[in-house]
Write an enzyme that holds these catalytic residues in place. Structure first.
Site, PDB file in Angstrom:
ATOM      1  CG  HIS A 227      -5.685  -2.566   9.130  1.00 55.48           C
ATOM      2  ND1 HIS A 227      -5.953  -1.415   9.802  1.00 55.48           N
ATOM      3  CD2 HIS A 227      -4.432  -2.393   8.624  1.00 55.48           C
ATOM      4  CE1 HIS A 227      -4.812  -0.610   9.973  1.00 55.48           C
ATOM      5  NE2 HIS A 227      -3.679  -1.532   9.417  1.00 55.48           N
TER       6      HIS A 227
ATOM      7  CD  GLU B 179      -8.467   0.754   8.155  1.00 56.34           C
ATOM      8  OE1 GLU B 179      -8.504  -0.187   8.899  1.00 56.34           O
ATOM      9  OE2 GLU B 179      -8.025   1.955   8.564  1.00 56.34           O
TER      10      GLU B 179
ATOM     11  CG  ASN C 263      -8.594  -1.726  12.405  1.00 54.79           C
ATOM     12  OD1 ASN C 263      -7.601  -2.409  11.577  1.00 54.79           O
ATOM     13  ND2 ASN C 263      -9.088  -0.425  11.829  1.00 54.79           N
TER      14      ASN C 263
ATOM     15  CG  ASP D 244      -0.139  -0.395   2.424  1.00 55.43           C
ATOM     16  OD1 ASP D 244       1.021  -0.665   2.629  1.00 55.43           O
ATOM     17  OD2 ASP D 244      -0.979  -0.837   3.358  1.00 55.43           O
TER      18      ASP D 244
HETATM   19  C1  GLP Z   1      -0.153  -0.096   8.925  1.00 54.82           C
HETATM   20  C2  GLP Z   1      -0.158  -0.863   7.540  1.00 54.82           C
HETATM   21  C3  GLP Z   1      -0.337  -2.291   7.585  1.00 54.82           C
HETATM   22  C4  GLP Z   1       0.408  -2.745   9.017  1.00 54.82           C
HETATM   23  C5  GLP Z   1      -0.246  -2.269  10.124  1.00 54.82           C
HETATM   24  C6  GLP Z   1       0.413  -2.367  11.451  1.00 54.82           C
HETATM   25  O1  GLP Z   1      -1.282   1.002   8.705  1.00 54.82           O
HETATM   26  N1  GLP Z   1      -0.760  -0.357   6.402  1.00 54.82           N
HETATM   27  O2  GLP Z   1       0.528  -3.018   6.552  1.00 54.82           O
HETATM   28  O3  GLP Z   1       0.584  -4.111   9.081  1.00 54.82           O
HETATM   29  O4  GLP Z   1      -0.862  -0.708   9.782  1.00 54.82           O
HETATM   30  O5  GLP Z   1       1.407  -1.553  11.836  1.00 54.82           O
HETATM   31  P1  GLP Z   1       2.078  -1.894  13.015  1.00 54.82           P
HETATM   32  O6  GLP Z   1       3.363  -2.637  12.250  1.00 54.82           O
HETATM   33  O7  GLP Z   1       2.970  -0.255  13.038  1.00 54.82           O
HETATM   34  O8  GLP Z   1       1.629  -2.087  14.114  1.00 54.82           O
END
Ligand code: GLP
Length: 259
Positions: A138, A143, A136, A67
């Site tokens: 995702h 989402e 959440n 993304d």
């Molecule tokens: C972000 C990314 C995801 C990631 C997630 C968790 O928003 N788009 O690909 O896995 O949130 O992030 P973190 O590893 O900082 O907890």
């Protein structure tokens, strides 16, 4: 679904880095699906170390990130392009022409999303997809309520996701509201998926992913329908699993780290 519970986050990170290195050693021309977020920084540090030690080359590999934020150019410090250069690409030997992220600054983001999906298909789809996990549930930026068959497209981020990522921006208001993300259907076409989550803050989402109903309310739960998924977690993230003892019996101490 293979569930590997490690004693701590460092061991879980080592396990995921090993899985990636083994895949690229076995198939140097692998198409890797890469993720961003704080969780992955330690994984990429391990990959850089393995590369410097001569254990792995990414010279024949291709990568597609999950993304990117809409509106950010690749050189914006909050962009995922920037993250990937900083944490991985500048330190290993990927051919820059073979590393892909959506262009957040594309004039027509919807056309960019369609182009990105087509590029993944043209590459033969993802071989190994690396995933983190949002609080959440995702995956990528899919989402809750995302279509479980969605393709790469524009998604509006939830407030909680923007808050979780606010640490990378000066002000909360600076966190983009929209992202281009691989769809859940895109992710599900990958040959194999490795999801990494650690820490108590992820425990509820991990339980929903592994043991909850398959539901768009927890997009990661769709992975229950994938043929080859490895979920790598630490004890803290495993805290809310009902069948935790069973998983530990099948794979004591999270090992061995092979797919
Ligand atoms: C972000 C990314 C995801 C990631 C997630 C968790 O928003 N788009 O690909 O896995 O949130 O992030 P973190 O590893 O900082 O907890």
């Amino acid at each position: 679904m293979k569930i590997l519970i490690h004693a701590d986050a460092a061991k879980a990170v080592d396990c995921v880095a090993d899985l990636l290195v083994q895949r690229v050693q076995r198939l140097p021309a692998s198409v890797l699906g890469l993720a961003t977020g704080g969780t992955m920084e330690a994984v990429y540090a391990r990959l850089i170390a393995a590369h410097r030690a001569g254990a792995v080359s990414f010279g024949a590999a291709t990568s597609f990130n999950l993304d990117e934020y809409v509106g950010l150019s690749p050189d914006h410090p909050g962009s995922y392009w920037h993250y990937m250069r900083q944490h991985l690409f500048d330190h290993v030997d990927f051919d820059p022409a073979c590393t892909h992220l959506p262009r957040g600054d594309a004039a027509d983001p919807e056309a960019e999303a369609a182009r990105y999906e087509a590029a993944i298909v043209a590459a033969g789809d993802i071989g190994l997809q690396l995933l983190g996990l949002g609080h959440n549930g995702h995956i990528g930026f899919n989402e809750p309520t995302s279509s479980l068959t969605s393709l790469t497209r524009i998604k509006t981020l939830t407030r909680s996701t923007r808050e979780a990522n606010a640490q990378y921006y000066q002000r909360f208001e600076d966190v983009p509201r929209l992202a281009i993300t691989m769809g859940i259907g895109t992710i599900m076409r990958a040959d194999e998926v490795v999801l990494l989550a650690y820490g108590a803050a992820k425990a509820r989402a991990v339980a929903a992913l592994i043991e909850g109903p398959v539901s768009a309310a927890c997009p990661a739960s769709i992975l229950q329908m994938h043929r080859k998924v490895t979920v790598v977690i630490d004890e803290a993230a495993a805290a809310e699993l009902t069948l935790r003892a069973y998983y530990a019996e099948v794979h004591p101490n999270g090992g061995p780290a092979t797919i």
